[in-house]
Motif scaffolding. Structure first.
Motif, PDB file in Angstrom:
ATOM      1  N   MET A  63       9.216   3.298  -2.619  1.00 48.99           N
ATOM      2  CA  MET A  63       7.791   2.988  -2.754  1.00 48.99           C
ATOM      3  C   MET A  63       7.562   1.519  -3.115  1.00 48.99           C
ATOM      4  N   LYS A  64       8.390   0.986  -3.986  1.00 46.72           N
ATOM      5  CA  LYS A  64       8.255  -0.423  -4.361  1.00 46.72           C
ATOM      6  C   LYS A  64       8.446  -1.320  -3.140  1.00 46.72           C
ATOM      7  N   ARG A  65       9.433  -0.970  -2.311  1.00 46.61           N
ATOM      8  CA  ARG A  65       9.679  -1.757  -1.105  1.00 46.61           C
ATOM      9  C   ARG A  65       8.532  -1.611  -0.110  1.00 46.61           C
ATOM     10  N   LEU A  66       7.994  -0.411   0.037  1.00 50.89           N
ATOM     11  CA  LEU A  66       6.841  -0.213   0.925  1.00 50.89           C
ATOM     12  C   LEU A  66       5.642  -1.036   0.455  1.00 50.89           C
ATOM     13  N   LEU A  67       5.400  -1.043  -0.847  1.00 53.76           N
ATOM     14  CA  LEU A  67       4.287  -1.835  -1.383  1.00 53.76           C
ATOM     15  C   LEU A  67       4.516  -3.329  -1.154  1.00 53.76           C
ATOM     16  N   ALA A  68       5.746  -3.788  -1.324  1.00 51.68           N
ATOM     17  CA  ALA A  68       6.059  -5.205  -1.080  1.00 51.68           C
ATOM     18  C   ALA A  68       5.821  -5.564   0.384  1.00 51.68           C
ATOM     19  N   ARG A  69       6.182  -4.650   1.292  1.00 54.24           N
ATOM     20  CA  ARG A  69       5.917  -4.900   2.722  1.00 54.24           C
ATOM     21  C   ARG A  69       4.421  -4.996   2.992  1.00 54.24           C
ATOM     22  N   LEU A  70       3.653  -4.160   2.333  1.00 56.42           N
ATOM     23  CA  LEU A  70       2.200  -4.201   2.525  1.00 56.42           C
ATOM     24  C   LEU A  70       1.620  -5.531   2.047  1.00 56.42           C
ATOM     25  N   VAL A  71       2.117  -6.020   0.935  1.00 55.15           N
ATOM     26  CA  VAL A  71       1.655  -7.328   0.435  1.00 55.15           C
ATOM     27  C   VAL A  71       1.986  -8.413   1.449  1.00 55.15           C
ATOM     28  N   GLU A  72       3.198  -8.361   2.017  1.00 56.42           N
ATOM     29  CA  GLU A  72       3.575  -9.329   3.064  1.00 56.42           C
ATOM     30  C   GLU A  72       2.622  -9.245   4.246  1.00 56.42           C
ATOM     31  N   GLU A  73       2.336  -8.030   4.674  1.00 59.47           N
ATOM     32  CA  GLU A  73       1.445  -7.820   5.823  1.00 59.47           C
ATOM     33  C   GLU A  73       0.046  -8.328   5.542  1.00 59.47           C
ATOM     34  N   ALA A  74      -0.401  -8.228   4.311  1.00 59.96           N
ATOM     35  CA  ALA A  74      -1.745  -8.707   3.967  1.00 59.96           C
ATOM     36  C   ALA A  74      -1.882 -10.190   4.295  1.00 59.96           C
ATOM     37  N   GLY A  75      -0.805 -10.930   4.139  1.00 62.00           N
ATOM     38  CA  GLY A  75      -0.830 -12.356   4.441  1.00 62.00           C
ATOM     39  C   GLY A  75      -0.900 -12.669   5.926  1.00 62.00           C
ATOM     40  N   ARG A  76      -0.718 -11.652   6.762  1.00 68.11           N
ATOM     41  CA  ARG A  76      -0.714 -11.856   8.215  1.00 68.11           C
ATOM     42  C   ARG A  76      -1.999 -11.386   8.891  1.00 68.11           C
ATOM     43  N   HIS A  77      -2.921 -10.814   8.130  1.00 70.86           N
ATOM     44  CA  HIS A  77      -4.088 -10.184   8.734  1.00 70.86           C
ATOM     45  C   HIS A  77      -5.376 -10.600   8.036  1.00 70.86           C
ATOM     46  N   ASP A  78      -6.501 -10.326   8.717  1.00 73.10           N
ATOM     47  CA  ASP A  78      -7.774 -10.394   8.020  1.00 73.10           C
ATOM     48  C   ASP A  78      -8.013  -9.027   7.379  1.00 73.10           C
ATOM     49  N   LEU A  79      -9.115  -8.883   6.645  1.00 72.56           N
ATOM     50  CA  LEU A  79      -9.376  -7.658   5.904  1.00 72.56           C
ATOM     51  C   LEU A  79      -9.409  -6.438   6.815  1.00 72.56           C
ATOM     52  N   PHE A  80     -10.112  -6.518   7.938  1.00 73.43           N
ATOM     53  CA  PHE A  80     -10.250  -5.359   8.810  1.00 73.43           C
ATOM     54  C   PHE A  80      -8.926  -4.986   9.480  1.00 73.43           C
ATOM     55  N   ALA A  81      -8.169  -5.975   9.911  1.00 77.28           N
ATOM     56  CA  ALA A  81      -6.878  -5.693  10.541  1.00 77.28           C
ATOM     57  C   ALA A  81      -5.901  -5.113   9.520  1.00 77.28           C
ATOM     58  N   PHE A  82      -5.935  -5.632   8.295  1.00 82.89           N
ATOM     59  CA  PHE A  82      -5.047  -5.100   7.261  1.00 82.89           C
ATOM     60  C   PHE A  82      -5.436  -3.670   6.897  1.00 82.89           C
ATOM     61  N   PHE A  83      -6.714  -3.415   6.791  1.00 84.51           N
ATOM     62  CA  PHE A  83      -7.207  -2.065   6.503  1.00 84.51           C
ATOM     63  C   PHE A  83      -6.675  -1.105   7.571  1.00 84.51           C
ATOM     64  N   THR A  84      -6.789  -1.504   8.832  1.00 79.54           N
ATOM     65  CA  THR A  84      -6.304  -0.685   9.943  1.00 79.54           C
ATOM     66  C   THR A  84      -4.798  -0.477   9.841  1.00 79.54           C
ATOM     67  N   TYR A  85      -4.068  -1.531   9.529  1.00 77.16           N
ATOM     68  CA  TYR A  85      -2.612  -1.452   9.373  1.00 77.16           C
ATOM     69  C   TYR A  85      -2.241  -0.483   8.254  1.00 77.16           C
ATOM     70  N   MET A  86      -2.917  -0.579   7.115  1.00 78.07           N
ATOM     71  CA  MET A  86      -2.610   0.296   5.982  1.00 78.07           C
ATOM     72  C   MET A  86      -2.826   1.761   6.327  1.00 78.07           C
ATOM     73  N   VAL A  87      -3.897   2.056   7.028  1.00 82.40           N
ATOM     74  CA  VAL A  87      -4.175   3.443   7.397  1.00 82.40           C
ATOM     75  C   VAL A  87      -3.090   3.957   8.348  1.00 82.40           C
TER      76      VAL A  87
END
Length: 178
Positions: A63-87
């Motif tokens: 879970m810690k690694r998954l959360l770290a990946r999500l933080v990395e991904e946040a830096g690559r997207h805008d809010l809407f694209a990141f929201f879509t990615y997270m879902v």
């Protein structure tokens, strides 16, 4: 796990164990064993336990690694694209999340969750500055929406079309009205 930096071979073993554990738990759910993780990772069971003394430690590391990946991904997207990615990630990682929820283990990762919250907050600020979301939208509302839609993706049996339609409704509510 011993304190201090890991040797290169130990780092590789740890990464291989985590990669394998994600796959094994995704396939077998709660029935997955650390012995199966070790076998498929090509390491001795003692190596798994040296890095992760319990199955719950292994789950927390995943879970810690998954959360770290999500933080990395946040830096690559805008809010809407990141929201879509997270879902999409919520739906993809369903078995691991379900396993954690059903494990009876209270896995707390406040630092990792805090980093994710900061990343989402930064995306929200960027979206406000760009005028793409309402100025009235705040981080607690975005977080509540994100968690709710991710839960729907986890447990609702959503196909791609339903997920897209749902996100369109949520995004319409988030957008600036100007």
């Amino acid at each position: 796990m011993p304190e201090g930096p890991l040797r290169a071979d130990a780092q590789r073993n740890r990464a291989r164990i985590l990669d394998t554990a994600e796959a094994v738990f995704a396939e077998a759910g709660p029935r997955a064993s650390t012995e199966e993780v070790a076998r498929r990772a090509g390491v001795a069971i003692g190596t798994v336990f040296r890095h992760f003394p319990t199955k719950n430690d292994l789950l927390a590391a995943i879970m810690k690694r998954l959360l770290a990946r999500l933080v990395e991904e946040a830096g690559r997207h805008d809010l809407f694209a990141f929201f879509t990615y997270m879902v999409a990630q919520a739906a993809e990682k369903k078995t691991v999340v379900d396993l954690l929820a059903g494990s009876g283990v209270d896995i707390r990762l406040p630092e990792a969750v805090g980093h994710l919250s900061e990343a989402v907050g930064a995306l929200l600020d960027q979206a406000k500055n760009a005028g793409t979301v309402s100025d009235q939208l705040e981080l607690p509302e975005v977080t509540a929406l994100l968690v709710s839609v991710c839960q729907g993706a986890l447990h609702g049996g959503w196909d791609g079309e339903l997920r897209t339609r749902t996100l369109n409704v949520v995004f319409a509510g988030m957008r600036s009205r100007t």
